[in-house]
Design a protein around this motif. Structure first.
Motif, PDB file in Angstrom:
ATOM      1  N   LYS A  87      -4.743  16.495  -5.967  1.00 28.41           N
ATOM      2  CA  LYS A  87      -3.337  16.682  -5.850  1.00 28.41           C
ATOM      3  C   LYS A  87      -2.626  15.252  -5.316  1.00 28.41           C
ATOM      4  N   SER A  88      -1.793  14.771  -6.021  1.00 27.13           N
ATOM      5  CA  SER A  88      -0.774  13.568  -5.899  1.00 27.13           C
ATOM      6  C   SER A  88      -0.205  14.071  -4.323  1.00 27.13           C
ATOM      7  N   PRO A  89      -0.220  12.802  -3.522  1.00 32.67           N
ATOM      8  CA  PRO A  89       0.592  12.974  -2.239  1.00 32.67           C
ATOM      9  C   PRO A  89       2.083  13.187  -2.444  1.00 32.67           C
ATOM     10  N   PHE A  90       2.530  12.512  -3.664  1.00 24.90           N
ATOM     11  CA  PHE A  90       3.983  12.800  -3.775  1.00 24.90           C
ATOM     12  C   PHE A  90       4.132  12.556  -5.301  1.00 24.90           C
ATOM     13  N   HIS A  91       5.495  12.999  -5.952  1.00 23.42           N
ATOM     14  CA  HIS A  91       5.628  12.700  -7.080  1.00 23.42           C
ATOM     15  C   HIS A  91       6.456  11.406  -7.395  1.00 23.42           C
ATOM     16  N   GLN A  92       5.755  10.652  -8.233  1.00 18.46           N
ATOM     17  CA  GLN A  92       6.164   9.197  -8.323  1.00 18.46           C
ATOM     18  C   GLN A  92       7.833   9.302  -8.578  1.00 18.46           C
ATOM     19  N   ASN A  93       8.536  10.134  -9.211  1.00 22.85           N
ATOM     20  CA  ASN A  93       9.864  10.150  -9.263  1.00 22.85           C
ATOM     21  C   ASN A  93      10.619  10.588  -8.086  1.00 22.85           C
ATOM     22  N   SER A  94      10.141  11.018  -7.019  1.00 22.60           N
ATOM     23  CA  SER A  94      10.576  11.357  -5.787  1.00 22.60           C
ATOM     24  C   SER A  94      11.002   9.836  -5.060  1.00 22.60           C
ATOM     25  N   MET A  95      10.562   8.891  -5.707  1.00 24.40           N
ATOM     26  CA  MET A  95      10.932   7.431  -4.944  1.00 24.40           C
ATOM     27  C   MET A  95      12.337   7.055  -5.297  1.00 24.40           C
ATOM     28  N   LEU A  96      12.896   6.482  -4.135  1.00 24.07           N
ATOM     29  CA  LEU A  96      14.041   5.632  -4.270  1.00 24.07           C
ATOM     30  C   LEU A  96      13.732   4.308  -4.021  1.00 24.07           C
ATOM     31  N   VAL A  97      14.023   3.286  -4.826  1.00 26.45           N
ATOM     32  CA  VAL A  97      13.512   1.947  -4.799  1.00 26.45           C
ATOM     33  C   VAL A  97      14.548   1.088  -4.715  1.00 26.45           C
ATOM     34  N   SER A  98      14.576  -0.151  -4.005  1.00 25.92           N
ATOM     35  CA  SER A  98      15.660  -0.992  -3.737  1.00 25.92           C
ATOM     36  C   SER A  98      15.569  -2.010  -4.963  1.00 25.92           C
ATOM     37  N   LYS A  99      16.634  -2.456  -5.382  1.00 25.99           N
ATOM     38  CA  LYS A  99      16.580  -3.230  -6.593  1.00 25.99           C
ATOM     39  C   LYS A  99      15.663  -4.490  -6.033  1.00 25.99           C
ATOM     40  N   ALA A 100      16.019  -4.938  -5.102  1.00 25.95           N
ATOM     41  CA  ALA A 100      15.239  -6.287  -4.542  1.00 25.95           C
ATOM     42  C   ALA A 100      13.790  -6.084  -4.725  1.00 25.95           C
ATOM     43  N   LEU A 101      13.318  -4.977  -4.303  1.00 27.13           N
ATOM     44  CA  LEU A 101      11.531  -4.628  -4.417  1.00 27.13           C
ATOM     45  C   LEU A 101      11.394  -4.611  -5.804  1.00 27.13           C
ATOM     46  N   MET A 102      12.101  -4.026  -6.737  1.00 21.91           N
ATOM     47  CA  MET A 102      11.685  -3.719  -8.027  1.00 21.91           C
ATOM     48  C   MET A 102      11.769  -5.200  -8.549  1.00 21.91           C
ATOM     49  N   GLY A 140      17.023   0.531   6.490  1.00 23.74           N
ATOM     50  CA  GLY A 140      16.649  -0.780   5.815  1.00 23.74           C
ATOM     51  C   GLY A 140      15.599  -0.589   5.078  1.00 23.74           C
ATOM     52  N   ALA A 141      15.068   0.553   4.806  1.00 20.90           N
ATOM     53  CA  ALA A 141      13.799   0.692   4.012  1.00 20.90           C
ATOM     54  C   ALA A 141      14.133   0.196   2.433  1.00 20.90           C
ATOM     55  N   GLU A 142      13.109  -0.344   1.956  1.00 25.18           N
ATOM     56  CA  GLU A 142      12.947  -0.710   0.569  1.00 25.18           C
ATOM     57  C   GLU A 142      12.513   0.296  -0.367  1.00 25.18           C
ATOM     58  N   LEU A 143      11.698   1.178   0.287  1.00 22.67           N
ATOM     59  CA  LEU A 143      11.133   2.411  -0.674  1.00 22.67           C
ATOM     60  C   LEU A 143      11.173   3.440   0.288  1.00 22.67           C
ATOM     61  N   VAL A 144      11.661   4.468  -0.376  1.00 27.35           N
ATOM     62  CA  VAL A 144      11.724   5.978   0.285  1.00 27.35           C
ATOM     63  C   VAL A 144      11.282   7.049  -0.902  1.00 27.35           C
ATOM     64  N   LEU A 145      10.397   7.739  -0.104  1.00 28.85           N
ATOM     65  CA  LEU A 145       9.507   8.824  -0.833  1.00 28.85           C
ATOM     66  C   LEU A 145      10.017  10.312  -0.108  1.00 28.85           C
ATOM     67  N   GLY A 146       9.982  10.915  -0.842  1.00 26.19           N
ATOM     68  CA  GLY A 146      10.468  12.388  -0.584  1.00 26.19           C
ATOM     69  C   GLY A 146       9.338  13.404  -1.206  1.00 26.19           C
ATOM     70  N   GLY A 147       9.368  14.723  -0.654  1.00 21.84           N
ATOM     71  CA  GLY A 147       8.465  15.582  -1.153  1.00 21.84           C
ATOM     72  C   GLY A 147       9.231  16.331  -2.650  1.00 21.84           C
ATOM     73  N   PHE A 148       8.434  17.301  -3.133  1.00 24.97           N
ATOM     74  CA  PHE A 148       9.042  18.021  -4.563  1.00 24.97           C
ATOM     75  C   PHE A 148       8.793  19.556  -4.474  1.00 24.97           C
ATOM     76  N   SER A 149       9.580  20.058  -5.356  1.00 22.28           N
ATOM     77  CA  SER A 149       9.116  21.376  -5.692  1.00 22.28           C
ATOM     78  C   SER A 149       8.947  21.504  -7.121  1.00 22.28           C
ATOM     79  N   THR A 150       8.244  22.726  -7.480  1.00 26.36           N
ATOM     80  CA  THR A 150       7.924  22.798  -8.987  1.00 26.36           C
ATOM     81  C   THR A 150       8.863  24.078  -9.438  1.00 26.36           C
ATOM     82  N   PHE A 151       9.196  24.133 -10.619  1.00 23.74           N
ATOM     83  CA  PHE A 151       9.989  25.445 -10.970  1.00 23.74           C
ATOM     84  C   PHE A 151       9.592  25.593 -12.383  1.00 23.74           C
TER      85      PHE A 151
END
Length: 274
Positions: free
Chosen positions: A161-176, A121-132
């Motif tokens: 170092k940023s703790p996460f890449h901002q594009n690793s977020m998944l955001v609920s439309k209600a939160l946005m 039921g999270a409104e915001l999900v954050l994840g890690g990221f890889s560089t290539f």
């Protein structure tokens, strides 16, 4: 009541400006994801290259279902924030995420984030990221699962170092919808500002300690890097000024300048590692 066929569970927004050479890879990484209930929106910030023909070729080979959820909007060149906002207001997915035109998504990126969001039921999900570098993975930035949001905000503002890449977020439309649009006065660091606003407003935040985003690194000349970093410092000041007050603002602006200088050295001589 059945969901309309042109409405998806996730909207992926790809802002782009003269990135036709790499845009196809970004789009293909979305189409190849194991989660297919996706609305894909290209926000073209006034490109002068062959972006339109690239998009037309991709769209032509999609089936009817995917074509109905594939949208392209071109506007006059005004910056990334404006481009995102123009399509953000039209997004119809239950959740929304951003993908830069020169980056890519791992194959299970959308499913991993969506399942975590719907299970908790999270409104915001954050994840890690890889560089290539376009061919191979260079490093991985993990995200500690037990970090609270105030700690994450502090690190976004003040860490090298940023703790996460901002594009690793998944955001609920209600939160946005509660947070609103990107700050169009910020030509850089706008994603950092938006991440902070989302973290402060979200009812529930979930963290995934695995890579859900692929960030492309370039080998740029020192002059170009220096010019970009100096521009970033100015807009980073604006973000710090926006999210702090009093003595903390004064100290933050000074520390933020030192951090950006340190980041310049970090970018010149290092890569993202564990």
């Amino acid at each position: 009541m059945r969901k309309r066929p042109d409405i998806a569970r996730i909207t992926v927004i790809i802002p782009t400006y003269n990135m036709a050479a790499l845009l196809a890879e970004a789009v293909e990484s979305v189409l190849a994801n194991s989660f297919s209930d996706v609305e894909l929106m290209i926000a073209d910030d006034g490109s002068t290259d062959n972006t339109f023909s690239t998009i037309r070729q991709i769209r032509a080979r999609l089936d009817n279902d995917r074509r109905s959820k594939f949208h392209y909007l071109k506007i006059r060149h005004q910056g990334k924030s404006v481009a995102i906002n123009r399509v953000l207001s039209r997004a119809r997915g239950d959740f929304i995420t951003i993908l830069d035109a020169d980056d890519k998504l791992p194959v299970h990126s959308l499913r991993t984030r969506y399942e975590r969001a719907t299970e908790t039921g999270a409104e915001l999900v954050l994840g890690g990221f890889s560089t290539f570098d376009g061919h191979r993975i260079l490093g991985y930035r993990s995200l500690t699962p037990n970090k609270n949001r105030e700690r994450l905000i502090k690190e976004l503002l003040f860490n090298i170092k940023s703790p996460f890449h901002q594009n690793s977020m998944l955001v609920s439309k209600a939160l946005m919808e509660r947070v609103g649009f990107y700050d169009e006065n910020l030509l850089r660091a706008q994603d950092k500002d938006y991440a902070i606003r989302l973290l402060r407003e979200a009812n529930t935040v979930e963290i995934i300690d695995k890579p859900v985003y692929l960030y492309r690194r370039y080998e740029r000349g020192y002059t170009n890097r220096l010019r970009n970093r100096l521009r970033t410092i100015y807009y980073k000041w604006k973000v710090i000024d926006k999210h702090t007050s009093g003595c903390r603002r004064i100290m933050g602006l000074a520390w933020g300048s030192l951090v950006e200088v340190g980041k310049m050295g970090y970018e010149f001589f290092s890569i993202y590692k564990n």
